[in-house]
Scaffold this motif. Structure first.
Motif, PDB file in Angstrom:
ATOM      1  N   VAL A   1       4.324  -6.970  -8.745  1.00  0.00           N
ATOM      2  CA  VAL A   1       4.249  -6.483  -7.369  1.00  0.00           C
ATOM      3  C   VAL A   1       4.371  -4.961  -7.410  1.00  0.00           C
ATOM      4  O   VAL A   1       5.090  -4.402  -8.238  1.00  0.00           O
ATOM      5  N   ILE A   2       3.636  -4.306  -6.541  1.00  0.00           N
ATOM      6  CA  ILE A   2       3.714  -2.863  -6.412  1.00  0.00           C
ATOM      7  C   ILE A   2       3.706  -2.532  -4.932  1.00  0.00           C
ATOM      8  O   ILE A   2       2.931  -3.117  -4.169  1.00  0.00           O
ATOM      9  N   GLU A   3       4.608  -1.658  -4.524  1.00  0.00           N
ATOM     10  CA  GLU A   3       4.698  -1.259  -3.127  1.00  0.00           C
ATOM     11  C   GLU A   3       4.112   0.135  -2.970  1.00  0.00           C
ATOM     12  O   GLU A   3       4.401   1.039  -3.750  1.00  0.00           O
ATOM     13  N   ILE A   4       3.293   0.263  -1.929  1.00  0.00           N
ATOM     14  CA  ILE A   4       2.540   1.481  -1.694  1.00  0.00           C
ATOM     15  C   ILE A   4       2.711   1.881  -0.227  1.00  0.00           C
ATOM     16  O   ILE A   4       2.827   1.024   0.641  1.00  0.00           O
ATOM     17  N   LYS A   5       2.689   3.179   0.051  1.00  0.00           N
ATOM     18  CA  LYS A   5       2.698   3.672   1.430  1.00  0.00           C
ATOM     19  C   LYS A   5       1.265   3.752   1.924  1.00  0.00           C
ATOM     20  O   LYS A   5       0.457   4.477   1.366  1.00  0.00           O
TER      21      LYS A   5
ATOM     22  N   VAL B   1      -3.535 -11.517  -5.906  1.00  0.00           N
ATOM     23  CA  VAL B   1      -3.090 -12.721  -5.223  1.00  0.00           C
ATOM     24  C   VAL B   1      -2.970 -12.508  -3.728  1.00  0.00           C
ATOM     25  O   VAL B   1      -3.472 -13.304  -2.939  1.00  0.00           O
ATOM     26  N   ASP B   2      -2.316 -11.419  -3.321  1.00  0.00           N
ATOM     27  CA  ASP B   2      -2.008 -11.264  -1.906  1.00  0.00           C
ATOM     28  C   ASP B   2      -1.616  -9.820  -1.634  1.00  0.00           C
ATOM     29  O   ASP B   2      -1.226  -9.090  -2.547  1.00  0.00           O
ATOM     30  N   THR B   3      -1.722  -9.428  -0.387  1.00  0.00           N
ATOM     31  CA  THR B   3      -1.118  -8.189   0.079  1.00  0.00           C
ATOM     32  C   THR B   3      -0.216  -8.558   1.240  1.00  0.00           C
ATOM     33  O   THR B   3      -0.507  -9.471   1.999  1.00  0.00           O
ATOM     34  N   GLU B   4       0.870  -7.855   1.350  1.00  0.00           N
ATOM     35  CA  GLU B   4       1.835  -8.170   2.393  1.00  0.00           C
ATOM     36  C   GLU B   4       2.302  -6.872   3.032  1.00  0.00           C
ATOM     37  O   GLU B   4       2.665  -5.921   2.335  1.00  0.00           O
ATOM     38  N   LYS B   5       2.262  -6.843   4.354  1.00  0.00           N
ATOM     39  CA  LYS B   5       2.703  -5.654   5.073  1.00  0.00           C
ATOM     40  C   LYS B   5       4.203  -5.737   5.284  1.00  0.00           C
ATOM     41  O   LYS B   5       4.727  -6.733   5.764  1.00  0.00           O
ATOM     42  N   ALA B   6       4.914  -4.664   4.934  1.00  0.00           N
ATOM     43  CA  ALA B   6       6.355  -4.613   5.149  1.00  0.00           C
ATOM     44  C   ALA B   6       6.629  -4.374   6.632  1.00  0.00           C
ATOM     45  O   ALA B   6       5.743  -4.004   7.392  1.00  0.00           O
ATOM     46  N   LYS B   7       7.865  -4.561   7.031  1.00  0.00           N
ATOM     47  CA  LYS B   7       8.201  -4.454   8.435  1.00  0.00           C
ATOM     48  C   LYS B   7       8.438  -3.024   8.906  1.00  0.00           C
ATOM     49  O   LYS B   7       8.733  -2.793  10.046  1.00  0.00           O
TER      50      LYS B   7
ATOM     51  N   TRP C   1       4.603   0.398   4.606  1.00  0.00           N
ATOM     52  CA  TRP C   1       4.505  -0.016   3.212  1.00  0.00           C
ATOM     53  C   TRP C   1       3.686  -1.288   3.090  1.00  0.00           C
ATOM     54  O   TRP C   1       3.765  -2.185   3.922  1.00  0.00           O
ATOM     55  N   ILE C   2       2.919  -1.387   2.015  1.00  0.00           N
ATOM     56  CA  ILE C   2       2.113  -2.563   1.689  1.00  0.00           C
ATOM     57  C   ILE C   2       2.500  -3.007   0.283  1.00  0.00           C
ATOM     58  O   ILE C   2       2.588  -2.191  -0.630  1.00  0.00           O
ATOM     59  N   THR C   3       2.733  -4.300   0.107  1.00  0.00           N
ATOM     60  CA  THR C   3       3.025  -4.859  -1.210  1.00  0.00           C
ATOM     61  C   THR C   3       1.772  -5.552  -1.724  1.00  0.00           C
ATOM     62  O   THR C   3       1.213  -6.412  -1.049  1.00  0.00           O
TER      63      THR C   3
END
Length: 148
Positions: free
Chosen positions: A7-11, A32-38, A42-44
């Motif tokens: 996993v890598i978190e990006i702004k 696999v997936d991208t997930e938006k942080a709250k 940030w995007i994972t």
């Protein structure tokens, strides 16, 4: 069984897309997936593959993110336990199926050309029958006497 997950978190979304593209081009991994942080935008980005490929992909992704000043964090988990996938990874077989929508084919209708009315040449009376054109003396207008 999965070899490794990363996993890598990006702004920012644009940076996350660039990083995901770089990781997919550098190593034999599967996005696999991208997930938006709250918060904070940030995007994972989640990837999986063998350990070396995931490490190489995350290193390349980190360098790309650092270049655009959007890197937050990264993590590689070799030989993850199956419990991780039930909590953090989307399950394809548990996702509700979307109903199939029938395609509606609409054929374009023939649109008739609107009739173009004769343009008035006189800017005083706007009558197409008036011989006066803009710039001529007002007395040349056929409605000059009516306007007084």
């Amino acid at each position: 069984m999965h070899q490794a997950i990363g996993v890598i978190e990006i702004k920012g979304l644009a940076s996350a897309i660039t990083v995901a593209d770089t990781m997919a081009k550098v190593a034999n991994i599967q996005l696999v997936d991208t997930e938006k942080a709250k918060g904070f935008g940030w995007i994972t980005v989640k990837v999986e593959g063998d350990v070396a490929a995931v490490n190489a992909a995350l290193e390349a992704g980190e360098q790309t993110a650092i270049a655009s000043d959007s890197f937050i964090a990264k993590k590689v988990i070799p030989r993850p336990g199956e419990e991780i996938f039930t909590v953090f990874w989307p399950q394809e077989d548990e996702a509700p199926e979307k109903p199939v929508e029938a395609e509606l084919i609409v054929e374009p209708e023939e649109v008739a050309e609107p009739e173009v009315a004769a343009e008035p040449t006189c800017n005083l009376c706007h009558d197409p029958q008036c011989p006066r054109v803009k710039g001529d003396p007002r007395q040349d207008c056929i409605h000059f006497e009516e306007e007084k």
